[in-house]
Design a protein around this motif. Structure first.
Motif, short mmCIF file in Angstrom:
data_model
loop_
_atom_site.label_atom_id
_atom_site.label_comp_id
_atom_site.label_asym_id
_atom_site.label_seq_id
_atom_site.Cartn_x
_atom_site.Cartn_y
_atom_site.Cartn_z
N PHE A 146 32.85 48.07 46.65
CA PHE A 146 34.04 48.93 46.67
C PHE A 146 33.80 50.14 45.77
O PHE A 146 33.21 50.00 44.69
CB PHE A 146 35.28 48.16 46.24
N ILE A 156 33.57 42.21 40.29
CA ILE A 156 33.06 41.63 41.55
C ILE A 156 33.30 42.62 42.69
O ILE A 156 32.40 42.87 43.51
CB ILE A 156 33.78 40.30 41.87
N LEU A 157 34.50 43.19 42.74
CA LEU A 157 34.81 44.15 43.80
C LEU A 157 33.82 45.30 43.81
O LEU A 157 33.36 45.75 44.86
CB LEU A 157 36.24 44.69 43.64
N LYS A 158 33.48 45.77 42.60
CA LYS A 158 32.50 46.86 42.53
C LYS A 158 31.14 46.38 42.99
O LYS A 158 30.43 47.10 43.71
CB LYS A 158 32.41 47.38 41.09
N ALA A 159 30.75 45.17 42.56
CA ALA A 159 29.43 44.65 42.91
C ALA A 159 29.28 44.50 44.42
O ALA A 159 28.21 44.75 44.96
CB ALA A 159 29.20 43.31 42.22
N ILE A 160 30.36 44.11 45.11
CA ILE A 160 30.22 43.93 46.55
C ILE A 160 30.48 45.22 47.31
O ILE A 160 30.58 45.21 48.53
CB ILE A 160 31.07 42.77 47.11
N GLU A 203 37.30 40.25 38.09
CA GLU A 203 37.61 40.44 39.50
C GLU A 203 37.24 41.86 39.96
O GLU A 203 36.64 42.05 41.02
CB GLU A 203 39.12 40.22 39.66
#
Lengths: 348, 224
Positions: free
Chosen positions: A260, A254-258, A251
């Protein structure tokens, strides 16, 4: 979207774990509130009980003055001293009531007189009351006719009257003056001896000082014990947040990839642990106050309940526990922000 | 000045597996023009994934120069890299990678800076997900989940979409419709698209196909 919303979500999503983690905080904070609160209440109670010893110095006539009372001149000299405050005086003398000799005590502090029946004013001992001086009857002290207003529970056979009345009866003479000092009592006592003649000055007895010291120590001791309970709770927050971060590796990836930033991710972990701490400590304070009420009832102590639940304790517990929980989240937050995105995304 | 959205110049990326060194990218040279739709194919271990990770600033090259929209990523701070991912790049993954605890609408809004949901609704409508705003990923089919993921990728109006096997988990009908959505985005909105895929049918939708092998381009758009 604000990541703090996710933090709320995480706490709600894993209800049992969040509750168990918070239980550590709840128990810790409740223990602090009850232990520290009860000790603070007991300290206040003790101080009330020993109020007549709560002076720094006591001034009485010296033996060389040849009198057991200080004349009005000496008294006014004492009142002019600048390094003492909270001055209390009493005029105490012996008087025949019928055939019996009793002690008449002038008091400025009716709270310390345990009136069994009636009200302050002129209060007599039960044994005197039994001799025809009950409430409402007249009693003559040194030619002054007074009306008995109450009955006191005492071992000796005193008559309590208001100090203003007692002082008038003995022409403005005073037997003893107690006061608090500005600065070290011993130094002030010496100063008073120099400035006023015909008096002796004693400082608070060592014993009373020790008792007061001990109550302060017991407050500290209760605080330490309770803090250990809270520490256990804080450790469980570290543990929970570490597990939570590890579980959410993907999770977080994913946050880093999008898009954040590391700081945003760190912030959300800190927010989550702080939130656990805040909710836990609020519940803990509620439980603690209920506990204090129970203890107060058990000890028949209810009049001291406000002293057992002071604001500094309630606010301090919540702010302190919340801040400690934010600190507990630091290491897990660092782990979360240092995750390698590519590896985190591969994590299943 | 060229018009490359992605530009690789002699890019190397090496992984160490114990004693063994693996050159995932071995001097990759490639320029993809703004507004292009490219499919990248190749066997496992050919360097496709690493190519996509470097392109998406999830990984840094060991050597060589990589630019996205003219910006050299190795010269950016970690924070600037994250901002560039948020503003310029939309990711689509094989396994959708939605947040299971959030609704479709919340998932789309996740990368947004404000809380204005009207744009997110609009994009979900465009993806054919009217009335499914409040469904969680577990209540949606694979095809629907991937559409939510595409909507999430689009929310900040990126200049490029990077898709890693976007049809890998879908049946052929859904796979086709997802590729058509990407096709339309490319043609109507001019978004550059790179799709890494094993599926030749999916790859056919793209304007051109690049084949990778041993960390290099086997055929395709070289920079001379």
């Amino acid at each position: 979207m604000n990541l703090n919303k996710l933090a709320f979500n995480n706490i709600r999503r894993r209800k049992l774990r969040s509750i168990l983690t918070m239980l550590g905080i709840i128990i810790g904070v409740a223990t602090i509130v009850v232990l520290v609160g009860t000790t603070a209440g007991a300290t206040t109670a003790l101080k009330d009980e020993t109020n007549e010893y709560m002076y720094d110095i006591i001034i009485s006539p010296s033996v060389s003055s040849g009198s057991y009372m200080m004349d009005p001149e000496t008294v006014s000299q004492v009142y002019k001293l600048s390094n003492i405050y909270d001055i209390k005086e009493t005029s105490t003398f012996q008087e025949y009531i019928g055939t019996e000799i009793v002690t008449v005590v002038g008091t400025q502090d009716w709270k310390s007189v345990e009136i069994k029946k009636g009200s302050p004013g002129v209060v007599v001992d039960q044994s005197i009351a039994d001799k025809g001086y009950g409430i409402g009857s007249k009693i003559t002290i040194k030619d002054q006719e007074l009306t008995v207003t109450g009955i006191v529970d005492a071992d000796s056979t005193p008559v309590y009257v208001d100090q203003s009345v007692a002082k008038k009866i003995v022409d403005g003479k005073v037997s003893a003056i107690s006061a608090q000092t500005k600065g070290d009592p011993k130094t002030v006592a010496q100063d008073v001896r120099k400035q006023v003649e015909g008096i002796t000055v004693e400082t608070k007895s060592q014993k009373v000082a020790e008792v007061q010291e001990m109550t302060n120590k017991s407050l500290l001791f209760a605080g330490i014990i309770a803090s250990i309970a809270l520490l256990v709770g804080i450790i469980s927050v570290i543990n929970t947040m570490l597990i939570s971060v590890m579980e959410r590796t993907k999770e977080l990836g994913i946050l880093k990839a999008i898009g954040f930033t590391n700081w945003e991710i760190k912030g959300s972990v800190l927010f989550e642990s702080g939130l656990l701490g805040f909710i836990g400590s609020v519940l803990g304070v509620i439980l603690g106050v209920l506990g204090s009420i129970a203890v107060a009832n058990m000890l028949e102590f209810t009049e001291y309940l406000p002293m057992m639940t002071p604001w500094w304790l309630i606010i301090g517990s919540i702010v302190g526990a919340t801040l400690l929980c934010v600190l507990a989240g630091l290491y897990p937050a660092m782990r979360a922000s240092k995750l390698n995105v590519v590896e985190a995304l591969r994590n299943e | 000045m060229n018009n490359y959205i992605l530009e690789f110049k002699d890019v190397w990326k090496t992984y160490h597996m114990g004693e063994e060194k693996i050159n995932a990218l071995a001097g990759l040279n490639l320029g993809l023009e703004n507004g292009s739709f490219t499919a990248v194919m190749g066997p496992s271990g050919s360097g496709k994934s690493t190519f996509l990770h470097v392109a998406g600033i999830l990984d840094m090259p060991d050597q060589g120069v990589f630019r996205i929209n003219g910006k050299e990523t190795s010269k950016l701070s970690v924070k600037e890299q994250a901002r560039l991912r948020r503003d310029e790049i939309g990711f689509i993954f094989q396994r959708f990678n939605l947040m299971s605890q959030l609704t479709a609408l919340e998932n789309v809004m996740l990368p947004m800076l404000n809380e204005d949901s009207s744009k997110a609704r609009e994009i979900l409508d465009r993806m054919g997900l009217q009335g499914k705003y409040d469904k969680r990923p577990s209540q949606l089919s694979g095809g629907e989940q991937q559409r939510v993921a595409i909507a999430r990728a689009l929310i900040n109006e990126p200049s490029i979409i990077l898709a890693d096997e976007p049809t890998g988990e879908l049946d052929s009908k859904n796979a086709h419709s997802i590729m058509k959505v990407l096709r339309d985005l490319n043609q109507e909105d001019g978004v550059s698209i790179v799709v890494v895929t094993h599926n030749p049918t999916s790859a056919q939708v793209a304007d051109h196909i690049i084949h990778m092998g041993d960390g290099q381009i086997v055929n395709g758009n070289y920079i001379s």
